[in-house]
Scaffold this motif. Structure first.
Motif, mmCIF file in Angstrom:
data_model
loop_
_atom_site.group_PDB
_atom_site.id
_atom_site.type_symbol
_atom_site.label_atom_id
_atom_site.label_comp_id
_atom_site.label_asym_id
_atom_site.label_seq_id
_atom_site.Cartn_x
_atom_site.Cartn_y
_atom_site.Cartn_z
ATOM 1 N N PHE A 1 52.234 67.981 62.106
ATOM 2 C CA PHE A 1 52.012 66.748 61.352
ATOM 3 C C PHE A 1 53.038 66.606 60.241
ATOM 4 O O PHE A 1 53.619 65.535 60.037
ATOM 5 N N LYS A 2 53.297 67.676 59.535
ATOM 6 C CA LYS A 2 54.254 67.655 58.428
ATOM 7 C C LYS A 2 55.652 67.292 58.917
ATOM 8 O O LYS A 2 56.348 66.477 58.303
ATOM 9 N N ALA A 3 56.061 67.876 60.026
ATOM 10 C CA ALA A 3 57.377 67.575 60.582
ATOM 11 C C ALA A 3 57.473 66.112 61.006
ATOM 12 O O ALA A 3 58.500 65.447 60.800
ATOM 13 N N ASP A 4 56.398 65.596 61.596
ATOM 14 C CA ASP A 4 56.399 64.207 62.043
ATOM 15 C C ASP A 4 56.385 63.250 60.858
ATOM 16 O O ASP A 4 57.036 62.198 60.899
ATOM 17 N N LEU A 5 55.661 63.593 59.809
ATOM 18 C CA LEU A 5 55.633 62.739 58.618
ATOM 19 C C LEU A 5 57.031 62.580 58.031
ATOM 20 O O LEU A 5 57.429 61.482 57.612
ATOM 21 N N LYS A 6 57.796 63.653 57.987
ATOM 22 C CA LYS A 6 59.170 63.570 57.475
ATOM 23 C C LYS A 6 59.999 62.587 58.293
ATOM 24 O O LYS A 6 60.757 61.785 57.738
ATOM 25 N N GLU A 7 59.825 62.645 59.598
ATOM 26 C CA GLU A 7 60.611 61.767 60.475
ATOM 27 C C GLU A 7 60.173 60.310 60.329
ATOM 28 O O GLU A 7 61.010 59.411 60.195
ATOM 29 N N MET A 8 58.865 60.062 60.372
ATOM 30 C CA MET A 8 58.399 58.679 60.373
ATOM 31 C C MET A 8 58.718 57.960 59.068
ATOM 32 O O MET A 8 58.986 56.755 59.073
ATOM 33 N N TRP A 9 58.714 58.708 57.946
ATOM 34 C CA TRP A 9 58.950 58.076 56.651
ATOM 35 C C TRP A 9 60.406 58.121 56.191
ATOM 36 O O TRP A 9 60.889 57.173 55.571
ATOM 37 N N PHE A 10 61.112 59.198 56.482
ATOM 38 C CA PHE A 10 62.461 59.363 55.944
ATOM 39 C C PHE A 10 63.569 59.191 56.979
ATOM 40 O O PHE A 10 64.742 59.133 56.610
ATOM 41 N N GLY A 11 63.210 59.114 58.256
ATOM 42 C CA GLY A 11 64.219 58.874 59.282
ATOM 43 C C GLY A 11 64.894 57.527 59.084
ATOM 44 O O GLY A 11 64.236 56.531 58.775
ATOM 45 N N LEU A 12 66.209 57.490 59.260
ATOM 46 C CA LEU A 12 66.983 56.275 59.005
ATOM 47 C C LEU A 12 67.088 55.392 60.237
ATOM 48 O O LEU A 12 67.147 55.871 61.377
ATOM 49 N N TYR A 13 67.131 54.088 60.004
ATOM 50 C CA TYR A 13 67.386 53.104 61.045
ATOM 51 C C TYR A 13 68.103 51.925 60.401
ATOM 52 O O TYR A 13 68.305 51.893 59.184
ATOM 53 N N THR A 14 68.497 50.944 61.200
ATOM 54 C CA THR A 14 69.222 49.800 60.659
ATOM 55 C C THR A 14 68.373 48.532 60.711
ATOM 56 O O THR A 14 67.787 48.220 61.741
ATOM 57 N N ARG A 15 68.328 47.846 59.601
ATOM 58 C CA ARG A 15 67.665 46.536 59.554
ATOM 59 C C ARG A 15 68.664 45.401 59.776
ATOM 60 O O ARG A 15 68.272 44.237 59.822
ATOM 61 N N THR A 16 69.948 45.747 59.899
ATOM 62 C CA THR A 16 70.985 44.722 59.996
ATOM 63 C C THR A 16 71.826 44.853 61.260
ATOM 64 O O THR A 16 72.915 44.301 61.344
ATOM 65 N N LYS A 17 71.328 45.608 62.239
ATOM 66 C CA LYS A 17 72.046 45.821 63.496
ATOM 67 C C LYS A 17 73.431 46.416 63.266
ATOM 68 O O LYS A 17 74.388 46.090 63.963
ATOM 69 N N GLY A 18 73.513 47.267 62.256
ATOM 70 C CA GLY A 18 74.779 47.904 61.916
ATOM 71 C C GLY A 18 74.555 49.310 61.417
ATOM 72 O O GLY A 18 74.065 50.172 62.156
ATOM 73 N N PRO A 19 74.884 49.564 60.142
ATOM 74 C CA PRO A 19 74.756 50.917 59.599
ATOM 75 C C PRO A 19 73.302 51.320 59.410
ATOM 76 O O PRO A 19 72.411 50.476 59.315
ATOM 77 N N LEU A 20 73.073 52.622 59.343
ATOM 78 C CA LEU A 20 71.736 53.145 59.076
ATOM 79 C C LEU A 20 71.434 52.920 57.599
ATOM 80 O O LEU A 20 71.830 53.703 56.738
ATOM 81 N N ASP A 21 70.740 51.836 57.313
ATOM 82 C CA ASP A 21 70.612 51.356 55.935
ATOM 83 C C ASP A 21 69.186 51.346 55.402
ATOM 84 O O ASP A 21 68.937 50.855 54.298
ATOM 85 N N SER A 22 68.220 51.888 56.168
ATOM 86 C CA SER A 22 66.828 51.738 55.757
ATOM 87 C C SER A 22 65.969 52.877 56.279
ATOM 88 O O SER A 22 66.342 53.590 57.211
ATOM 89 N N SER A 23 64.804 53.020 55.656
ATOM 90 C CA SER A 23 63.772 53.942 56.128
ATOM 91 C C SER A 23 62.431 53.409 55.647
ATOM 92 O O SER A 23 62.370 52.542 54.762
#
Length: 303
Positions: A154-176
């Protein structure tokens, strides 16, 4: 003959005292009543929350639904008249949260740089919240219901779901999910996310927030409570920013995670201090991690 063959296949299990394996459950679900019960446990376990006198609000003007979108400043003073920083912010989960809040570029479209020092701060925050009774109860519940095999998973998954990066602008990894909910972002020319009272207080204290009015005050007479605020962050407007006030960081992320894991992309009904609490979560559908798991897109209390 067919039945004889089946019997012979099963016979060794009987002879050697073995039993046939039970079918493994692959889908687990917490009932609505179970969610209400565990949510009350989380509320009661929040020993780091603000006590009476630790936070003083100056709500001033209550805006109507027609006024909330106008951006009109109905408040001549700050919303936070007083916060007992020496007491609250010295507590480990608060101090670990505050250490994270200067790690982000608030405008989407710019890649988030995550040096090792920031990874260390993320891990320190997660480690700290997992030491609390709030997370002990949340972990036990999610493991008991089969959402996770252990507290560690659970702890490992929480880190990923909350702090893993993705892009809100179809470009750079700019959000989590964490940046969106606890720090806030400027996206599409307006404030997006920003559901943390600690961030609100610190930004208002620094002169970056102009509080305009409030539109909702929850039924609680002690902390944590839930409010709906209208405000500007720099020149950008938030017509309705809902957030807990007076809660601990571990409580906020716990109730968000509880709803995200058990009732993703829906309105999740909980109980807190005998009152109904509703949480909305959204998953980020455009990218995934692990075995098709989704990052948190947003989470907030509904007012």
């Amino acid at each position: 003959m067919k039945y004889t063959a089946i019997l012979l296949l099963l016979l060794p299990c009987v002879i050697y005292g073995a039993s046939l394996p039970e079918p493994r459950m692959t889908v687990f679900a917490a009932t609505n009543d179970e969610l209400l019960n565990v949510a009350e446990q989380l509320y009661s376990a929040d020993v780091n929350k603000a006590a009476s006198g630790d936070v003083t609000l100056n709500l001033q003007y209550k805006a109507s639904s027609a006024q909330t979108s106008s951006g009109t400043d109905f408040a001549s003073q700050r919303i936070f008249s007083y916060v007992n920083e020496a007491k609250l912010f010295a507590r480990p989960t608060f101090s670990r949260l505050i250490a994270l809040l200067d790690n982000y570029v608030k405008t989407t479209g710019t890649a988030e740089s995550v040096p090792s020092s920031e990874i260390t701060e993320q891990n320190a925050f997660v480690d700290e919240i997992f030491k609390t009774t709030v997370f002990s109860r949340l972990s036990s519940f999610l493991v008991s219901k089969g959402y996770y095999t252990s507290t560690e998973s659970f702890k490992a998954d929480l880190k990923e779901m909350w702090f893993g990066l993705y892009t809100r602008t179809k470009g750079p990894l700019d959000s989590s999910g964490f940046e969106h909910a606890f720090h806030g972002e400027i996206h599409g020319g307006k404030i997006s996310g920003f559901h943390s009272w600690v961030q609100f207080y610190l930004q208002e204290k620094a002169g970056q927030i102009n509080y305009l009015s409030y539109s909702a005050d929850g039924p609680w007479t002690s902390y944590p409570d839930v409010y709906g605020f209208q405000f500007k962050w720099s020149t950008y407007l938030k017509t309705l920013g809902s957030m807990f006030v007076g809660s601990s960081p571990e409580y906020e992320i716990a109730v968000y995670t509880l709803c995200y894991v058990t009732r993703p992309d829906s309105l999740c009904t909980l109980r807190a201090g005998g009152q109904t609490l509703k949480i909305q979560t959204y998953t980020w559908a455009n990218s995934s991690y692990g075995n098709g798991k989704r990052y948190v897109a947003s989470a907030y209390p509904v007012v």
